[in-house]
Scaffold this active site. Structure first.
Site, PDB file in Angstrom:
ATOM      1  N   SER A 173      -5.566   3.392   4.463  1.00  0.00           N
ATOM      2  CA  SER A 173      -4.999   2.395   3.604  1.00  0.00           C
ATOM      3  C   SER A 173      -6.181   1.765   3.072  1.00  0.00           C
ATOM      4  O   SER A 173      -6.282   0.468   2.883  1.00  0.00           O
ATOM      5  CB  SER A 173      -4.130   1.307   4.062  1.00  0.00           C
ATOM      6  N   LYS A 232      -0.340   3.680  -2.674  1.00  0.00           N
ATOM      7  CA  LYS A 232      -1.269   4.692  -2.313  1.00  0.00           C
ATOM      8  C   LYS A 232      -0.607   6.079  -2.413  1.00  0.00           C
ATOM      9  O   LYS A 232      -1.354   6.963  -2.560  1.00  0.00           O
ATOM     10  CB  LYS A 232      -2.051   4.481  -1.178  1.00  0.00           C
ATOM     11  N   LYS A 252       3.000   6.654   5.299  1.00  0.00           N
ATOM     12  CA  LYS A 252       2.217   5.663   4.596  1.00  0.00           C
ATOM     13  C   LYS A 252       2.570   4.250   4.827  1.00  0.00           C
ATOM     14  O   LYS A 252       3.856   4.187   4.876  1.00  0.00           O
ATOM     15  CB  LYS A 252       2.277   5.728   2.983  1.00  0.00           C
ATOM     16  N   SER A 301       0.846  -1.237  -0.122  1.00  0.00           N
ATOM     17  CA  SER A 301      -0.120   0.070  -0.019  1.00  0.00           C
ATOM     18  C   SER A 301       0.811   1.257   0.051  1.00  0.00           C
ATOM     19  O   SER A 301       0.172   2.457  -0.045  1.00  0.00           O
ATOM     20  CB  SER A 301      -0.841   0.090   1.201  1.00  0.00           C
TER      21      SER A 301
END
Length: 383
Positions: free
Chosen positions: A214, A160, A319, A157
């Site tokens: 997420s 993203k 992140k 992820s």
């Protein structure tokens, strides 16, 4: 001697002569009856149980409540259990077929791409749990710590972050309402989502929960709603990566659920510094909680990185990511003793190991004077 007396004498003689034979016959019959009493009759519960014990086949006798026997096939997950019941005041023995749960053998752990490559065997002075790590000064781009940073691995992820860059820089209407459809269902990893099919949120809210928590369906909807659909969105992601000089990077979706989304730590440090230039990405990625209303009752989302809520940290962007092939991943921009630092951790094992690695690095930087901190390069087990 008279005739009558002679007849009586002969009859008595015959009786006495045959007595041993009759006695032997009676004893034989008594013995046979006794043995028969000891031996269970065919069709009884005891006989069936004995036959079952001796039988090595898959077909066994099952005794009904009335004593009748039936033949049934047993599989490896069944066994015969004795049960005593009272029928009309009389004790009856029955045998029932009982299913039991099979013993499932333990599966070996799934190795990440980094483990398969042996990157987890690389040693470093900080004893990091991440197979790949990169720490650098954001302003000068000076590398402070390098551990396998040139090797491209699945990034989960962390994808993203590039998704957010394309959405923000394409200047799409952030107030446009997007709808979650069947196309947003995860058919790669079959992960769950709190957004049901038909849920509606603005593009801004989709971006918010995709970065902060997420949320995969939100990230999928962002890519799908791009002009030209998801293929055009992925093409824009790869074009942006090339523009940033991310030479070891490749994207195939907007969520990171595919293990084909790969990048090196060096490339990700470039992405972090570029994304940091957008205030909305900084804000959304570092919020700790956020409430959305996709239809029906409101949903509260929380951050996927607990360091955001830790007062000892000053985090400007972050992140996290995880799939089996990638292990635990994390990127961050943070300030330590007045110095802006970028951190990248890939392929860490253990739920909180990536945050623990970040704590180790922060302590290491805080213990050394920022002005005299020297570069540490860690590769191939050498310091």
């Amino acid at each position: 001697m008279g005739k009558s007396a002679l007849i009586v004498f002969l009859s008595l003689f015959l009786v006495l002569a045959n007595a041993p034979v009759a006695l032997a016959s009676a004893q034989t019959k008594h013995s046979t009856a006794k043995k028969a009493a000891k031996k269970p009759a065919a069709g009884t519960a005891a006989a069936s149980k004995k036959a079952i014990a001796k039988s090595g086949s898959r077909k066994r006798l099952v005794i009904s409540a009335r004593g009748r026997s039936n033949t049934a096939s047993f599989n490896k997950n069944e066994k015969l259990v004795k049960k005593v019941v009272m029928v009309h005041g009389r004790r009856k023995v029955t045998y029932q077929r009982i299913a039991f749960a099979p013993v499932v053998p333990a599966l070996p752990p799934v190795l990440s791409a980094g483990e398969q490559a042996g990157l987890n065997l690389t040693r470093d002075p900080l004893e990091l749990k991440s197979s790949v790590a990169l720490v650098l000064d954001q302003n000068s781009s000076e590398v402070l710590l390098d551990k396998n940073s040139h090797i491209a691995l699945p990034i989960a992820s962390l994808t993203k972050l590039m998704t957010s860059m394309v959405v923000v820089e394409s200047k799409q209407d952030m107030n446009e309402v997007l709808t979650v459809t069947d196309d947003d269902i995860d058919r790669e990893k079959h992960s769950s989502s709190r957004l049901r099919i038909g849920s509606q949120l603005t593009r801004a809210d989709m971006l918010h929960i995709a970065l902060m928590s997420s949320e995969n369906r939100a990230a999928s909807a962002l890519g799908r709603s791009y002009p030209g659909g998801l293929p055009a969105f992925v093409a824009a992601m790869n074009a942006k990566a090339r523009a940033l000089g991310m030479t070891e990077t490749h994207y195939v979706d907007s969520t990171g659920l595919s293990h084909l989304n790969v990048a090196s730590a060096r490339d990700l440090s470039r992405l972090v510094m570029a994304a940091y230039q957008h205030p909305v990405i900084r804000q959304y990625s570092t919020d700790s909680k956020y409430v959305v209303e996709p239809g029906g009752r409101p949903l509260q989302y929380s951050t996927s990185n607990h360091l955001v809520e830790n007062p000892e940290w000053q985090i400007g962007l972050q992140k996290t990511g995880y799939i089996n092939e990638a292990g635990r991943c994390m990127v961050m921009q943070t300030t330590i003793d007045g110095r802006q630092i970028v951190m990248v951790f890939l392929d860490s094992r253990g739920k909180y190991s990536r945050q623990a690695d970040a704590d180790r690095v922060r302590k290491w930087l805080a213990d050394a004077h920022p002005a005299t901190l020297t570069r540490v390069k860690i590769a191939d087990g050498q310091t």
